[in-house]
Design an enzyme around this catalytic site. Structure first.
Site, PDB file in Angstrom:
ATOM      1  N   GLU A  19       0.884  -1.171   0.000  1.00  0.00           N
ATOM      2  CA  GLU A  19       0.000   0.000   0.000  1.00  0.00           C
ATOM      3  C   GLU A  19       0.915   1.212   0.000  1.00  0.00           C
ATOM      4  O   GLU A  19       1.470   1.568   1.044  1.00  0.00           O
ATOM      5  CB  GLU A  19      -0.882   0.007   1.254  1.00  0.00           C
ATOM      6  CG  GLU A  19      -1.896  -1.106   1.322  1.00  0.00           C
ATOM      7  CD  GLU A  19      -3.030  -0.953   0.326  1.00  0.00           C
ATOM      8  OE1 GLU A  19      -3.106   0.085  -0.373  1.00  0.00           O
ATOM      9  OE2 GLU A  19      -3.833  -1.893   0.233  1.00  0.00           O
ATOM     10  N   CYS A  55      -2.656   8.603   3.073  1.00  0.00           N
ATOM     11  CA  CYS A  55      -2.291   8.346   1.674  1.00  0.00           C
ATOM     12  C   CYS A  55      -3.485   8.505   0.751  1.00  0.00           C
ATOM     13  O   CYS A  55      -3.346   8.457  -0.458  1.00  0.00           O
ATOM     14  CB  CYS A  55      -1.656   6.968   1.534  1.00  0.00           C
ATOM     15  SG  CYS A  55      -2.630   5.695   2.301  1.00  0.00           S
TER      16      CYS A  55
END
Ligand code: ADP
Length: 484
Positions: free
Chosen positions: A257, A291
């Site tokens: 990720e 993010c």
């Protein structure tokens, strides 16, 4: 910090390996409170050899853990979930103290983190295989799903709780054992999770937490140790590339990720108030340090001025301060380096013609605090268009045409989250399909839930976390060909 906890035992500072609390061979390292700069406590600093020992313990424990039925594992995970919820306030205080986000947001993260344990515990009962019609009269084809083995994680500081649970929960549910190396900035939330794992009755060695300041050494051990069968990482694309290269030697399964560069597009037909609400949550949650935070806000010309004015008012209403104080909506950044990046992006944008609408300066509360900022007149050649700011900077781009904005939104190596606000149904379909992202939020700024498959395309990563798809990353498929 201990004095404000209902249960001071949650503040653990030793590593948790094989069901034992152990000191670090390399001594300790300090954990600081980003709001005040003071040292909260010292935490065990493990050597690479100790981490190898943890992997060996996990390997041994995994074999027995995998033998339990899915329902048995589900029961244990359910206890872990319940304990997290019962202790949410203390876990939130520990999280705020080491990470900085406001306490309400930290408690929210604990609930979010716990939801993965609840969900994947339930999924443990649903690891279904398959039978496929055979290719010859005497043949039967069966597909088994089996746990991959020991999974090791490296996680960042922005979600010290949830980034671990959303990896550990599917791993444990699937029958894997887990070795977590938390960020050196935020190991306390991970260790508190281990305290509760132990209380929940997770068998010794199944869940281990190995703090260390030396991330690259531990990363190498995870990649080179044949006992690890799966590496799961959340962090920057830069570090993700290093780990993928290292993992190649063992052809290790990896989930990544990585960074994002989320576009947030507001079309002329959007509900502007809803778009402002979404933009505020999406941009300023965790002080811009997620993010999936909006990194580039594209606003169509017809609503640009109205959107900018409303966003300015909402931004100026944020209350910056110590996350443990009442009424604070926006905490400090994690460290001075993070502040410097925000300043660099503002300086670059204003040098190339951008204008500060509000904020733009360090906050007088201290070196880790920064004023929530809006820059207008932003263009694709500025750093903010190419890189993730990871801070409280909202850059506004003006656009005219739908196709142009799609092209600009996709003009990046990243592909994690994207967002847009529009009402026209054909536009909604067209734009949702055209955005090259793993996640698209339509008329919403918050997309995170344990029920959806979270993950990126392009250089934002590999694999998905959450939903039934999240379990697959911890399972291997075995094809059994049976002649009867
Ligand atoms: P962030 O900017 O979110 O801190 P990083 O990718 O730098 O993103 O860090 C994410 C995690 O990766 C942190 O726990 C960090 O300590 C760790 N890390 C940094 N460099 C390496 C490396 N070379 N190998 C393994 N882990 C690393």
């Amino acid at each position: 910090l201990k004095s404000i906890l209902k249960d001071p035992e949650l503040l653990a500072t030793q590593a948790y390996i094989g069901g034992q609390w152990v000191d670090g061979d390399n001594g300790t390292f300090p954990v600081t409170n980003p709001a005040r700069g003071d040292v909260l406590t010292e935490v065990a600093d493990l050597s690479r050899a100790q981490v190898a020992g943890a992997i060996a313990q996990a390997e041994a424990a995994q074999k027995e853990w995998a033998k339990l039925t899915g329902k048995e594992r589900a029961g244990i995970l359910r206890r872990w979930f319940d304990l997290m919820m019962e202790n949410a306030e203390d876990l939130g205080k520990i999280l705020t103290a080491e990470q900085g986000k406001p306490l309400a947001e930290a408690i929210g993260e604990v609930g979010y983190g716990a939801s993965f344990i609840e969900f994947f515990g339930e999924q443990a009962k649903r690891v279904y295989g398959e039978t496929i019609p055979g290719h010859q009269r005497d043949k039967r084809i069966m597909v088994l799903k089996q746990p991959i083995g020991v999974a090791a994680s490296i996680t960042p500081w922005n979600f010290p709780n949830a980034m671990i649970t959303r990896k550990a929960a599917p791993a444990l549910a699937a029958g894997c054992a887990f070795v977590a190396r938390p960020s050196e900035e935020t190991p306390l939330s991970a260790l508190a999770l281990a305290v509760l794992a132990e209380r929940a009755g997770i068998p010794a060695g199944v869940f281990n937490v190995v703090p260390s300041v030396n991330a690259s050494e531990i990363g190498k051990e995870f990649c080179e140790n044949p006992g690890v069968r799966k590496l799961t990482f959340t962090g920057s694309t830069q570090v993700g590339r290093i780990l993928l290269r290292q993992a190649a030697d063992q052809v290790m399964k990896c989930s990544m990720e990585l960074g994002g560069n989320a576009p947030f597009i507001v079309f002329d037909d959007a509900d502007l108030d809803a778009a402002i609400e979404g933009a505020m949550m999406c941009k300023f949650r965790n002080n811009g340090q997620t993010c999936v935070c909006a990194n580039r806000i594209y606003v169509q010309a017809g609503v640009y001025d109205a959107f900018a004015a409303k966003l300015k008012a909402a931004t100026e209403a944020l209350s910056v301060g110590d996350g443990l104080a009442d009424g604070v909506t926006t905490g400090p950044l994690i460290n001075d380096k993070a502040v410097a990046k925000v300043q660099d992006h503002i300086a670059d944008a204003t040098a190339k013609g951008g204008q500060i609408l509000t904020g733009g300066q360090p906050h007088d509360l201290g070196s880790t605090f920064f004023q929530p900022t809006i820059v207008t007149g932003v263009t694709q050649d500025m750093k903010v268009a190419q890189e993730e700011t990871f801070g409280p900077l909202a850059p506004l781009f003006k656009f005219e045409d739908e196709d142009d904005v799609i092209a600009m939104a996709n003009d990046t190596i990243f592909g994690l989250a994207s967002y847009f606000y529009a009402k026209d149904l054909s536009r909604v379909y067209k734009v949702a399909e055209a955005l090259e992202y793993g996640i698209v939020g339509v008329n919403t700024g918050i997309i995170s839930t344990e029920l959806g498959p979270f993950g990126g395309v392009k250089q934002s990563g590999l694999g998905r976390e959450g939903s039934h798809h999240g379990m697959e990353d911890y399972l291997e498929m075995k094809y059994v060909c049976l002649s009867v």
